[in-house]
Design an enzyme around this catalytic site. Structure first.
Site, PDB file in Angstrom:
ATOM      1  N   VAL A  22       5.620  -3.131 -21.195  1.00 40.64           N
ATOM      2  CA  VAL A  22       5.952  -3.867 -22.425  1.00 40.64           C
ATOM      3  C   VAL A  22       6.575  -5.219 -22.070  1.00 40.64           C
ATOM      4  CG1 VAL A  22       7.536  -3.904 -24.409  1.00 40.64           C
ATOM      5  CG2 VAL A  22       6.226  -1.842 -23.916  1.00 40.64           C
ATOM      6  N   GLU A 140       7.366  -0.059  -7.608  1.00 38.10           N
ATOM      7  CA  GLU A 140       6.583  -0.998  -6.801  1.00 38.10           C
ATOM      8  C   GLU A 140       5.714  -1.853  -7.722  1.00 38.10           C
ATOM      9  OE1 GLU A 140       4.092  -0.460  -2.855  1.00 38.10           O
ATOM     10  OE2 GLU A 140       2.822  -0.188  -4.603  1.00 38.10           O
ATOM     11  N   ALA A 152      -9.868  -4.396  -3.827  1.00 38.25           N
ATOM     12  CA  ALA A 152      -8.979  -3.259  -3.528  1.00 38.25           C
ATOM     13  C   ALA A 152      -9.428  -1.990  -4.255  1.00 38.25           C
ATOM     14  CB  ALA A 152      -7.540  -3.602  -3.900  1.00 38.25           C
TER      15      ALA A 152
HETATM   16  P1  0O2 Z   1      -2.129   4.810  -4.481  1.00 33.23           P
HETATM   17  O1  0O2 Z   1      -1.169   5.134  -5.539  1.00 33.23           O
HETATM   18  O2  0O2 Z   1      -3.267   5.774  -4.394  1.00 33.23           O
HETATM   19  O3  0O2 Z   1      -2.597   3.388  -4.544  1.00 33.23           O
HETATM   20  P2  0O2 Z   1       2.778   1.722   4.848  1.00 33.23           P
HETATM   21  O4  0O2 Z   1       3.034   2.984   5.586  1.00 33.23           O
HETATM   22  O5  0O2 Z   1       3.965   0.871   4.639  1.00 33.23           O
HETATM   23  O6  0O2 Z   1       1.551   0.979   5.342  1.00 33.23           O
HETATM   24  P3  0O2 Z   1       3.018   2.330   2.071  1.00 33.23           P
HETATM   25  O7  0O2 Z   1       4.400   2.798   2.202  1.00 33.23           O
HETATM   26  O8  0O2 Z   1       2.132   3.124   1.202  1.00 33.23           O
HETATM   27  O9  0O2 Z   1       2.272   2.245   3.457  1.00 33.23           O
HETATM   28  O10 0O2 Z   1       3.137   0.853   1.564  1.00 33.23           O
HETATM   29  P4  0O2 Z   1       2.032  -0.226   1.335  1.00 33.23           P
HETATM   30  O11 0O2 Z   1       1.254  -0.507   2.559  1.00 33.23           O
HETATM   31  O12 0O2 Z   1       2.784  -1.345   0.740  1.00 33.23           O
HETATM   32  O13 0O2 Z   1       1.012   0.422   0.290  1.00 33.23           O
HETATM   33  C1  0O2 Z   1       1.378   0.731  -0.992  1.00 33.23           C
HETATM   34  C2  0O2 Z   1       0.169   0.661  -1.892  1.00 33.23           C
HETATM   35  O14 0O2 Z   1      -0.531  -0.566  -1.661  1.00 33.23           O
HETATM   36  C3  0O2 Z   1      -0.886   1.727  -1.644  1.00 33.23           C
HETATM   37  O15 0O2 Z   1      -0.549   2.877  -2.325  1.00 33.23           O
HETATM   38  C4  0O2 Z   1      -2.117   1.064  -2.237  1.00 33.23           C
HETATM   39  O16 0O2 Z   1      -2.085   1.091  -3.648  1.00 33.23           O
HETATM   40  C5  0O2 Z   1      -1.926  -0.357  -1.816  1.00 33.23           C
HETATM   41  N1  0O2 Z   1      -2.573  -0.553  -0.501  1.00 33.23           N
HETATM   42  C6  0O2 Z   1      -1.962  -0.733   0.675  1.00 33.23           C
HETATM   43  N2  0O2 Z   1      -2.867  -0.898   1.651  1.00 33.23           N
HETATM   44  C7  0O2 Z   1      -4.088  -0.826   1.076  1.00 33.23           C
HETATM   45  C8  0O2 Z   1      -5.435  -0.948   1.572  1.00 33.23           C
HETATM   46  O17 0O2 Z   1      -5.694  -1.146   2.752  1.00 33.23           O
HETATM   47  N3  0O2 Z   1      -6.447  -0.814   0.656  1.00 33.23           N
HETATM   48  C9  0O2 Z   1      -6.209  -0.595  -0.670  1.00 33.23           C
HETATM   49  N4  0O2 Z   1      -7.255  -0.489  -1.484  1.00 33.23           N
HETATM   50  N5  0O2 Z   1      -4.952  -0.479  -1.158  1.00 33.23           N
HETATM   51  C10 0O2 Z   1      -3.911  -0.595  -0.304  1.00 33.23           C
HETATM   52  P5  0O2 Z   1      -1.044   4.301  -1.871  1.00 33.23           P
HETATM   53  O18 0O2 Z   1       0.060   5.004  -1.243  1.00 33.23           O
HETATM   54  O19 0O2 Z   1      -2.304   4.174  -1.085  1.00 33.23           O
HETATM   55  O20 0O2 Z   1      -1.305   5.080  -3.179  1.00 33.23           O
END
Ligand code: 0O2
Length: 267
Positions: A22, A140, A152
């Site tokens: 919102v 986040e 992405a």
């Molecule tokens: P969801 O909810 O399925 O999207 P790290 O161990 O720090 O590398 P962390 O803690 O997950 O990983 O942090 P990071 O890298 O900031 O990633 C957080 C979210 O960013 C991910 O959530 C994704 O949504 C996005 N993201 C990060 N890296 C990639 C990537 O290489 N490709 C895509 N498509 N998205 C990415 P989650 O956990 O994947 O869950």
């Protein structure tokens, strides 16, 4: 963990997501109301699913008791911008807010991930009020352009399909698609001012027309019918001629008429 317990954990995050969606949408409205270009194009939010939380906890060796502390994207907001420059404007907006406290920021635009992923991540602390009192939660916020989001989303689905082992020939395609996104964004940035001008004048015109129509509608209730019909005819004529300056002048004059009848439009 019992479903009821999960609900107790996740409900405040759902509230945080709802409130923040919102609030960010309201920022878009504020820009539009003053006829200015909004750096935010679109906002969405989600609470991570239980299975996705469990998977992440397992992959990272996080004990269940620590998930709220250690997993910072249980609540996630995604802000989509048109241009890369807008992303940094949005980050500034977040930095200036008193209802969000920044925990950390990661610029995956300057430092693209090996996968080709680009986005700006800001983790904030955000307070919500619940029946059990005030809760300080991590949220986040992912800020990216439309093109980055397109890439992405596709890559995320492929990761899901191939259980994180994307075949190398598809990986190569994704890498070249990521490079194409970069080039597209550089090209679009060059014409950014032109596009912003075009969008601004469109919004300004839409706001003026909305004001005029509200004023006419209000006047119908209080003013002489013949006078209002004439105003309406004049409006249609000026609108059809398409001269924005004339339309602006007409709107100002109409405001004065409406003021006289205490029927001024308030959007
Ligand atoms: P969801 O909810 O399925 O999207 P790290 O161990 O720090 O590398 P962390 O803690 O997950 O990983 O942090 P990071 O890298 O900031 O990633 C957080 C979210 O960013 C991910 O959530 C994704 O949504 C996005 N993201 C990060 N890296 C990639 C990537 O290489 N490709 C895509 N498509 N998205 C990415 P989650 O956990 O994947 O869950």
């Amino acid at each position: 963990m019992e479903i009821q317990l999960w609900r107790e954990i996740l409900d405040p995050y759902a509230l945080a997501v709802d409130e923040l969606v919102v609030k960010f949408n309201h920022i878009i409205e504020e820009y539009r109301h003053v006829g200015a270009y909004s750096p935010i194009e679109q906002v969405t939010g989600r609470v991570k699913t239980i299975s996705s939380i469990l998977e992440k906890a397992q992959n990272k060796g996080i004990p269940l008791d620590d998930i709220e502390e250690e997993i910072d994207d249980i609540a996630g907001i995604r802000i989509i911008c048109q241009f890369v420059e807008d992303i940094y404007k949005v980050v500034d907006i977040i930095r200036q807010r008193s209802d969000m406290e920044i925990k950390c920021e990661t610029d995956y635009i300057e430092d693209m991930k090996e996968s080709g992923y680009r986005s700006y991540h800001v983790t904030v602390y955000y307070y919500v009020e619940t029946l059990k009192g005030t809760r300080k939660l991590q949220v986040e916020i992912q800020i990216r352009t439309l093109a980055m989001n397109f890439w992405a989303t596709i890559e995320h689905s492929l990761q899901y399909k191939y259980k994180k082992n994307i075949p190398s020939h598809i990986r190569e395609r994704l890498t070249s698609a990521a490079e194409a996104v970069l080039i597209l964004e550089q090209e679009m940035s060059v014409v950014r001012d032109e596009i912003m001008d075009a969008q601004n004048s469109f919004t300004i015109k839409a706001n003026i027309v909305a004001d005029i129509l509200t004023n006419i509608q209000n006047l119908y209730k209080v003013a002489n019918k013949q006078e209002v019909v004439k105003i309406q005819d004049d409006f249609f004529r000026i609108y059809q001629e398409g001269d924005s300056e004339e339309l602006k002048k007409f709107s100002k004059d109409l405001d004065l008429v409406a003021q006289r009848y205490r029927a001024q439009s308030l959007r």
